[in-house]
Design an enzyme around this catalytic site. Sequence first.
Site, PDB file in Angstrom:
ATOM      1  N   GLU A 268     -10.709  -9.403   3.584  1.00  0.00           N
ATOM      2  CA  GLU A 268      -9.427  -9.015   4.162  1.00  0.00           C
ATOM      3  C   GLU A 268      -9.666  -8.905   5.664  1.00  0.00           C
ATOM      4  O   GLU A 268     -10.467  -8.076   6.117  1.00  0.00           O
ATOM      5  CB  GLU A 268      -8.926  -7.692   3.592  1.00  0.00           C
TER       6      GLU A 268
ATOM      7  N   GLU B 129      -8.784   0.437  -2.435  1.00  0.00           N
ATOM      8  CA  GLU B 129      -9.573   0.455  -1.191  1.00  0.00           C
ATOM      9  C   GLU B 129     -10.477   1.660  -1.245  1.00  0.00           C
ATOM     10  O   GLU B 129     -10.013   2.763  -1.562  1.00  0.00           O
ATOM     11  CB  GLU B 129      -8.659   0.654   0.013  1.00  0.00           C
TER      12      GLU B 129
ATOM     13  N   ARG C  82      -7.011  12.836   1.331  1.00  0.00           N
ATOM     14  CA  ARG C  82      -5.912  13.309   2.189  1.00  0.00           C
ATOM     15  C   ARG C  82      -4.546  12.811   1.722  1.00  0.00           C
ATOM     16  O   ARG C  82      -3.542  13.421   2.004  1.00  0.00           O
ATOM     17  CB  ARG C  82      -6.138  12.896   3.645  1.00  0.00           C
TER      18      ARG C  82
ATOM     19  N   ASN D 208       0.854  -1.189   0.000  1.00  0.00           N
ATOM     20  CA  ASN D 208       0.000   0.000   0.000  1.00  0.00           C
ATOM     21  C   ASN D 208       0.899   1.251   0.000  1.00  0.00           C
ATOM     22  O   ASN D 208       1.734   1.416   0.901  1.00  0.00           O
ATOM     23  CB  ASN D 208      -0.883  -0.054   1.257  1.00  0.00           C
TER      24      ASN D 208
ATOM     25  N   HIS E  13      -5.721   3.631  -1.226  1.00  0.00           N
ATOM     26  CA  HIS E  13      -7.027   3.971  -0.650  1.00  0.00           C
ATOM     27  C   HIS E  13      -7.369   5.386  -1.099  1.00  0.00           C
ATOM     28  O   HIS E  13      -6.713   6.341  -0.692  1.00  0.00           O
ATOM     29  CB  HIS E  13      -6.922   3.890   0.885  1.00  0.00           C
TER      30      HIS E  13
ATOM     31  N   THR F  69      -8.009   3.459   8.801  1.00  0.00           N
ATOM     32  CA  THR F  69      -9.235   2.663   8.875  1.00  0.00           C
ATOM     33  C   THR F  69      -9.280   1.945  10.224  1.00  0.00           C
ATOM     34  O   THR F  69      -8.429   1.107  10.501  1.00  0.00           O
ATOM     35  CB  THR F  69      -9.261   1.635   7.714  1.00  0.00           C
TER      36      THR F  69
ATOM     37  N   HIS G 236       1.023   6.192   1.998  1.00  0.00           N
ATOM     38  CA  HIS G 236       1.784   7.141   2.816  1.00  0.00           C
ATOM     39  C   HIS G 236       2.962   7.782   2.091  1.00  0.00           C
ATOM     40  O   HIS G 236       3.544   8.732   2.592  1.00  0.00           O
ATOM     41  CB  HIS G 236       2.173   6.500   4.152  1.00  0.00           C
TER      42      HIS G 236
ATOM     43  N   HIS H 172      -3.432  -4.637   7.943  1.00  0.00           N
ATOM     44  CA  HIS H 172      -3.510  -3.518   8.872  1.00  0.00           C
ATOM     45  C   HIS H 172      -2.580  -3.726  10.072  1.00  0.00           C
ATOM     46  O   HIS H 172      -2.697  -4.705  10.792  1.00  0.00           O
ATOM     47  CB  HIS H 172      -4.928  -3.245   9.396  1.00  0.00           C
TER      48      HIS H 172
ATOM     49  N   ARG I 100      -9.466   8.141  -0.475  1.00  0.00           N
ATOM     50  CA  ARG I 100     -10.396   8.551   0.584  1.00  0.00           C
ATOM     51  C   ARG I 100     -11.256   9.701   0.106  1.00  0.00           C
ATOM     52  O   ARG I 100     -10.843  10.502  -0.747  1.00  0.00           O
ATOM     53  CB  ARG I 100      -9.622   8.964   1.837  1.00  0.00           C
TER      54      ARG I 100
END
Length: 246
Positions: A157, A76, A55, A13, A49, A107, A16, A197, A51
């Site tokens: 998941e 996601e 963000r 992922n 993801h 999340t 970030h 996660h 969002r």
Amino acid sequence: MSNGAGYTRLGVNVDHVATVRQARMVQVPDPVEAAVLAELAGCDGIIVHLREDRRHIQDRDLTILRRTVKTGLNLEMASTQEMVKIALEIKPDTVTLVPERRDELTTEGGLEVAMNLEYLKKAARLLQDADIRVSLFVDPDVDQVKASHRVGANAIEIHTGKYADAKTRESAESEYQRVLDAAKIGRKLKLEVVAGHGLDYRNVRRIVQIPEIVEVNIGHSIVARALMVGMEGAVREMRRAIGGVS
Ligand code: PXP
């Protein structure tokens, strides 16, 4: 291929990477570049993801990733009309439906599948009709796994956050047991079972020993390590931690 066959897929992922970019509202670092490097280092899929508040990942990232990712693109997203429309346009290989709250840092919990069965069924069908696989992000809870099967999802998941954050050996053990039980039920119901996660280079080792879990999705710990050793090195280290390479 499952871990039983000696290999667990690694999804990376890159959200970030975009978080750092958005801190300055500039163009670097680019999650698209990070995805290329993660693939070169041997990951099996790229996850982002998108969002509602944008963000980190932006619509532009998703559009370019769709054209550049060679392994598999997993989007996601919340199961809102806006996001379903975007997914139908972009056509990622997989959509992972997640709950989303604006005020959360990340999340925080799994989807409440059982309470939203009909709604999720409709969203899943729309996506599947466009040849997009649907995965539901759920807590390690038997009822949620069974409900995911009723929705007709292709995969679940399992949320490993509580296992990862456990402060004592006892709570880590009981959270691990919950992940294990959920994975077994998921597999029995013929769902593909993924975990994600809060996984890092250490706590992932026990998760990949669960043969029903065929894939782990990892973001923060890899991006954090990449700041020190670069993206390719960070992904290679994780591949070694989860096994399947010499
Ligand atoms: N899986 C899902 C469904 C997530 O929402 C996230 C966080 O974006 C991850 C996996 C990755 O979690 P982490 O960044 O803690 O590795």
